[in-house]
Enzyme design. Structure first.
Site, mmCIF file in Angstrom:
data_model
loop_
_atom_site.group_PDB
_atom_site.id
_atom_site.type_symbol
_atom_site.label_atom_id
_atom_site.label_comp_id
_atom_site.label_asym_id
_atom_site.label_seq_id
_atom_site.Cartn_x
_atom_site.Cartn_y
_atom_site.Cartn_z
ATOM 1 N N SER A 261 0.836 -1.209 0.000
ATOM 2 C CA SER A 261 0.000 0.000 0.000
ATOM 3 C C SER A 261 0.864 1.250 0.000
ATOM 4 C CB SER A 261 -0.890 0.030 1.251
ATOM 5 O OG SER A 261 -0.178 0.550 2.366
ATOM 6 N N ASP A 262 0.305 2.336 -0.465
ATOM 7 C CA ASP A 262 0.982 3.606 -0.302
ATOM 8 C C ASP A 262 0.970 3.907 1.194
ATOM 9 O OD1 ASP A 262 0.953 6.601 -2.375
ATOM 10 O OD2 ASP A 262 2.230 5.978 -0.699
ATOM 11 N N TRP A 263 1.847 4.785 1.598
ATOM 12 C CA TRP A 263 2.043 5.021 3.037
ATOM 13 C C TRP A 263 0.800 5.690 3.623
ATOM 14 C CZ3 TRP A 263 5.440 2.493 0.725
ATOM 15 C CH2 TRP A 263 6.609 2.022 1.331
ATOM 16 N N GLY A 265 -2.161 4.258 3.112
ATOM 17 C CA GLY A 265 -3.216 4.023 2.130
ATOM 18 C C GLY A 265 -3.962 2.724 2.308
#
Ligand code: GLC
Length: 751
Positions: A261-263, A265
């Site tokens: 995941s994006d940080w 996210g």
């Protein structure tokens, strides 16, 4: 003897064919037997530890079983300096100064698969010097908005160009033994409300435009990991989007690696576990203890965890860990990478306009360099994409070095620099060269000083554009106007001395309606990396001919671009954003129920992509709106002649060849572009679409035969009735030329 030999050989060939993994993704399954044996030895806790961050830039292995942690590193154009274990603050190391490669739009301006590959090798090598397994890049989202904060980080408005460069960047990185984490999957094209905006998009546009760069890098390039984006697509967050992560990525494309995941996210335990996320970055409030609890209640099974771990271990097994006593023992930035960065920079520079003033003439002995963008370094800034560079040659340094003793080069700042939103308190003493607002008018004293210098020079080089605080992750520009009174200044300079070249140091398009008439020559210089100043000087002085081509359209005015023309952006993108909230200390302390209540109360920002596949030049050409500079535009110091086109359909490809002649006095590169127009089609299409391109070096007076081909698969459209790719047979017009608005030869074929 013969009777035995042949069948034996046949068996060996068959055996090899059956056991050897056949696709780049299938290669990731080569260790599955060993991986399954390891999983069988792991406890549930050890498995779940792998599903979330260990530090801000790592996720756990299994020390007991000799499985190393996985170390990640930003960013797409330089290995980011080491951060502290639980955040992004600098760790204060000394050997982590890296090569600052030209940013995404600059790489794209080279239109070179070969350079994208070399670029990837440089990044991959420097990642390993830092002990990193995965590069959080390339960033390949389509540049839908001229104001997009990350337009500079991304590659192009066109899917074919973006996909080709994403593919070769991926190959380059992974051939060096480092994994890519291609991002941000998908349709992450604005920074406004990026953490919660719901993108509404039709399937054909999604497939033909926004997924293409990911599709090629994953299927053909074997990209080992993918970063789902912050936003939602058609109602579901990307990090738990069944259609994107399971149906398309894994189901159709056969992806065998892991999603990270994006940080900040990740949004739920069950959503992430059931709809395709492997690793939560950062934190474990979703893919930590709640997973174990969910197994206890029967909501999840341990087999579901095993499959996540298997996909993660495939990447771990594919990337040899860098021994602890090897990592960070050498300076990150290496001469070979610096050389690659310079080659990319030289071929990225785009000559937009030239009324004979460039290259700099031998009689020029006094040059006035005006504008802070000639001295500002561009390596840092832009949040995740910033680089602590070992060195960076600024444009002024590059010009002074190249000019040598015989040419006087003077400098004046000319305008104030807008440092962007200030997070901390204002400094006690305000910096006289910093503006308080981006639209602050020209400073009279700075203007007078610059005009005086320009008046006595043989040549004026004006450096305008934006900076890495104006174009950055986390916010979109409000418009594409040149900041801080630059328009007033360039007009005054031109009045004082018409021998003027404007150089734009920026990542995305800018409004040139005022600057263009006041500039006999205009160069797009980009954020061009560690060697940007050296490369620019070589072009300005004529040591090399400019050969870059625009990877996106320069609109005359922002309102001409599709999302603005249709009122789709900013649209109703207002109100709070989950992304900014979720890092707030009080929100982090909330219980999941309290946080959910807060989220439920937020306005629901939406971005409706009603322009569909009419992105960039597809819109301008179809709507017959004239841009300032067209997609693919870029001048040279020589004239190229195109002649003798031949076209045919052979097997599963359209093949085109022609003769390219360099009619000038110096060697030069040309980027030839092949567009396709549909004739009498029953399907709706843009006016034309790029389908192939090639960068060709040609010596003065030389004629070269150039061949291009278009796989028929690249001519398909996504049929929304059958929900599948479809090839419409019929007549095509092939348009070959030097830019989307400079087409020299045509031919027709039937497919
Ligand atoms: C950021 C970015 C992403 C980056 C990550 C880690 O928010 O969206 O591109 O890799 O966080 O810094």
């Amino acid at each position: 003897m013969k009777r035995i030999l042949f069948p034996t050989l046949l068996l060996i060939v068959l055996a090899t064919a059956c056991t050897k993994p056949y696709s780049p993704q299938e290669k990731l399954t080569a260790n599955d037997a060993e991986i399954n044996a390891i999983i069988a030895q792991m406890t549930l806790e050890e498995k779940v530890e792998m599903l979330h961050s260990k530090t801000n830039m790592s996720s756990a292995g299994v020390e007991r079983l000799g499985i190393a942690d996985i170390n990640y590193a930003d960013g797409p154009f330089g290995i980011r300096e080491e951060g502290v274990p639980n955040g992004f603050q600098s760790a204060g190391w000394t050997l982590d100064s890296a090569t600052y490669f030209p940013t995404g739009s600059a790489l794209a301006a080279t239109w070179s698969e070969d350079l994208a590959y070399k670029y990837g090798t440089g990044m991959g090598r420097e990642a390993r010097l830092r002990g990193k397994d995965v590069i959080l890049g390339p960033a390949v989202n389509i540049q839908r908005l001229p104001v997009g904060g990350r337009t500079y980080e991304y590659l192009s408005e066109d899917p074919i160009l973006s996909a080709a460069l994403a593919l070769y960047y991926t190959k380059g990185v992974q051939d060096e033994g480092t994994a890519v984490c291609i991002k941000h999957f998908a349709v992450n094209n604005q920074e406004t409300n990026r953490g919660s905006v719901n993108v509404k998009i039709d399937e054909r546009t999604l497939r033909e435009i926004y997924l293409k760069p990911f599709e090629r890098a994953i299927i053909e390039g074997g990209a080992m990991s993918v970063m789902p984006a912050y936003n939602k697509v058609n109602g579901d967050y990307c990090s738990e989007n069944e259609h994107l992560l399971n149906e398309i990525l894994r189901g159709e494309w056969g992806f065998k690696g892991m999603t990270v995941s994006d940080w900040g996210g990740t949004h739920s335990t069950m959503g992430a576990m059931l709809h395709g996320l492997n690793v939560q970055m950062t934190g474990s409030n979703y893919l930590g203890q709640p997973v174990i609890d969910s197994i206890a209640t029967g909501a999840l099974t341990e087999e579901q965890v095993d499959e996540k771990v298997r996909q993660i271990l495939r990447v771990r097994y594919a990337i040899a860990p860098v021994p602890a006593d090897v990592a960070n023992t050498e300076m990150t930035s290496q001469p070979e990478s610096q050389r690659i960065a310079r080659e990319v920079a030289e071929k990225a520079i785009v000559l937009l306009k030239n009324e004979g003033i460039l290259p700099i003439k031998a009689e020029v002995k006094k040059i006035a360099v005006i504008g802070q963008n000639a001295v500002l370094k561009t390596q840092s800034g832009g949040m995740g994409a910033g680089v602590k560079a070992l060195y960076e040659i600024t444009p002024l340094e590059g010009i002074r070095t190249r000019a040598g003793e015989g040419i006087e080069v003077s400098y004046a700042p000319g305008y104030k620099n807008y440092p962007g939103f200030r997070w901390g308190p204002a400094p006690a003493e305000p910096n006289p060269l910093e503006a308080a607002a981006i639209d602050e008018p020209a400073d009279p004293e700075l203007l007078a000083e610059a005009v005086a210098l320009a008046s006595t020079a043989d040549l004026v080089i004006f450096f305008g554009g934006t900076n890495k605080s104006i174009e950055t992750e986390g916010s979109d520009r409000k418009d594409i106007k040149l900041p801080c009174g630059q328009e007033t200044l360039v007009q005054a300079l031109y009045e004082a001395n018409p021998n003027l070249v404007s150089v734009l140091i920026s990542g995305g398009p800018t409004d040139l309606q005022v600057l263009e008439p006041a500039s006999p020559a205009i160069v797009q210089g980009w954020w061009n990396g560690t060697e940007g100043g050296t490369a620019l000087a070589k072009v300005l002085f004529g040591d090399i001919a400019p050969s870059g081509k625009l990877p996106f359209t320069f609109p005359k005015k922002l309102e001409d671009s599709p999302a603005y023309a249709l009122g789709n952006f900013p649209g109703n993108n207002t109100g709070g954003d989950l992304f900014t909230l979720m890092f707030r200390p009080d929100v982090i302390k909330m219980t999941p129920a309290e946080r959910q209540a807060l989220i439920d109360a937020l306005p629901k920002p939406e971005s409706d992509y009603t322009e569909r596949f009419y992105v960039g030049y597809r819109w301008f050409d179809t709507q017959k709106v004239e841009p300032m500079y067209a997609f693919g535009h870029g001048l040279s110091y020589v004239i190229f002649d195109y002649d003798g086109i031949k076209a045919s359909v052979k097997g599963d490809k359209v093949k085109v060849s022609f003769q390219l002649t360099n009619e000038g006095e110096m060697e030069a590169d040309e980027v030839v572009q092949l567009y396709v127009q549909r004739l009498r089609s029953n399907v709706e299409w843009p006016e034309k679409e790029l389908k192939a391109f090639k960068r060709v070096s040609v010596k003065p007076g030389e004629t070269r035969k150039v061949s291009l081909e278009i796989p028929l698969a690249d001519l398909r459209y996504w049929n929304e009735e059958t929900n599948a790719w479809d090839l419409e047979h019929g007549q095509l017009r092939l348009l070959l030329g030097s830019a989307s608005d400079d087409l020299r030869l045509t031919a027709e074929v039937t497919i």
